[in-house]
Design an enzyme around this catalytic site. Structure first.
Site, PDB file in Angstrom:
ATOM      1  N   GLN A  88       3.498   8.492  -4.644  1.00 56.49           N
ATOM      2  CA  GLN A  88       4.337   7.380  -4.213  1.00 56.49           C
ATOM      3  C   GLN A  88       4.172   6.202  -5.168  1.00 56.49           C
ATOM      4  OE1 GLN A  88       2.791   6.824  -0.258  1.00 56.49           O
ATOM      5  NE2 GLN A  88       4.359   8.124   0.643  1.00 56.49           N
ATOM      6  N   ARG A 142       0.849  -1.198   0.000  1.00 53.32           N
ATOM      7  CA  ARG A 142       0.000   0.000   0.000  1.00 53.32           C
ATOM      8  C   ARG A 142       0.873   1.232   0.000  1.00 53.32           C
ATOM      9  NH1 ARG A 142      -0.932   3.565   3.593  1.00 53.32           N
ATOM     10  NH2 ARG A 142       0.021   2.350   5.249  1.00 53.32           N
ATOM     11  N   CYS A 143       0.443   2.235  -0.752  1.00 55.61           N
ATOM     12  CA  CYS A 143       1.083   3.543  -0.634  1.00 55.61           C
ATOM     13  C   CYS A 143      -0.014   4.575  -0.426  1.00 55.61           C
ATOM     14  CB  CYS A 143       1.978   3.877  -1.826  1.00 55.61           C
ATOM     15  SG  CYS A 143       1.156   4.004  -3.383  1.00 55.61           S
ATOM     16  N   SER A 144       0.324   5.639   0.286  1.00 60.96           N
ATOM     17  CA  SER A 144      -0.671   6.584   0.783  1.00 60.96           C
ATOM     18  C   SER A 144      -1.150   7.613  -0.220  1.00 60.96           C
ATOM     19  CB  SER A 144      -0.118   7.321   2.000  1.00 60.96           C
ATOM     20  OG  SER A 144       0.222   6.402   2.998  1.00 60.96           O
ATOM     21  N   ASN A 145      -0.306   7.970  -1.178  1.00 63.72           N
ATOM     22  CA  ASN A 145      -0.763   9.006  -2.103  1.00 63.72           C
ATOM     23  C   ASN A 145      -0.303   8.713  -3.520  1.00 63.72           C
ATOM     24  OD1 ASN A 145       1.843  10.262  -2.553  1.00 63.72           O
ATOM     25  ND2 ASN A 145       1.669  11.082  -0.479  1.00 63.72           N
TER      26      ASN A 145
END
Length: 170
Positions: A34, A28-31
């Protein structure tokens, strides 16, 4: 079943075949700025097959509504292992991390944090897991605090005025 699966309805002859444990990966990446490439590569190096990697892009770990995580958890069966590169990719709060780990344990699945296999029955493993989850939550809290501070400074300088109207009436 002791490591074998019986196929009773396979015709007049029943037979057994060894059950294979599967590694299921989650990244998972937040934004949107990324990239998941480093996490994907780490999961591949940990032995997860490319078609067994589930991802969420642009979703924070504080939001438990992650479709990729839901798919990964749904794919995990008894004897399988959910693999995440780091605990903070799985959850950003202690209750969420504990809940996910407990779900996996109830289903007879394991959780691997990088190369370390989490063992909920081992007191040392349990405390280490809780410490990692606490640090992940602390880091998320710091990010939120810094964001609020940055927005307050920008607002004070007149650089942040809120949402602009979509339609202007003349």
């Amino acid at each position: 079943m002791n490591g074998t699966e019986t196929f009773a309805d396979a015709g007049p002859y029943s037979y057994t075949s060894p059950m294979t444990a599967t590694l299921i990966g989650y990244a998972r990446c937040s934004n949107d700025r990324q990239y998941l490439a480093a996490q994907r590569q780490a999961l591949l190096e940990l032995g997860v097959a490319e078609d067994r990697i589930y991802t969420d892009h642009g979703l924070t770990g504080t939001n438990r509504a992650c479709p990729g995580l839901d798919q990964a958890l749904a794919a995990v069966r008894q004897g399988d292992t959910l693999v995440v590169p780091k605990l903070d990719r799985l959850a950003r709060s202690v209750p969420d991390a504990r809940d996910i780990a407990d779900q996996l344990q109830e289903r007879g699945a394991k959780l691997a944090l990088g190369r370390a296999l989490y063992d909920p029955d081992d007191p040392s493993g349990k405390i280490f897991f809780n410490i990692l989850a606490t640090f992940a939550e602390f880091e998320a809290d710091l990010i939120r605090m810094r964001t609020r501070e940055g927005m307050a400074i920008a607002r004070a300088k007149g650089q942040l005025r809120g949402k602009q109207p979509k339609l202007m009436l003349l």
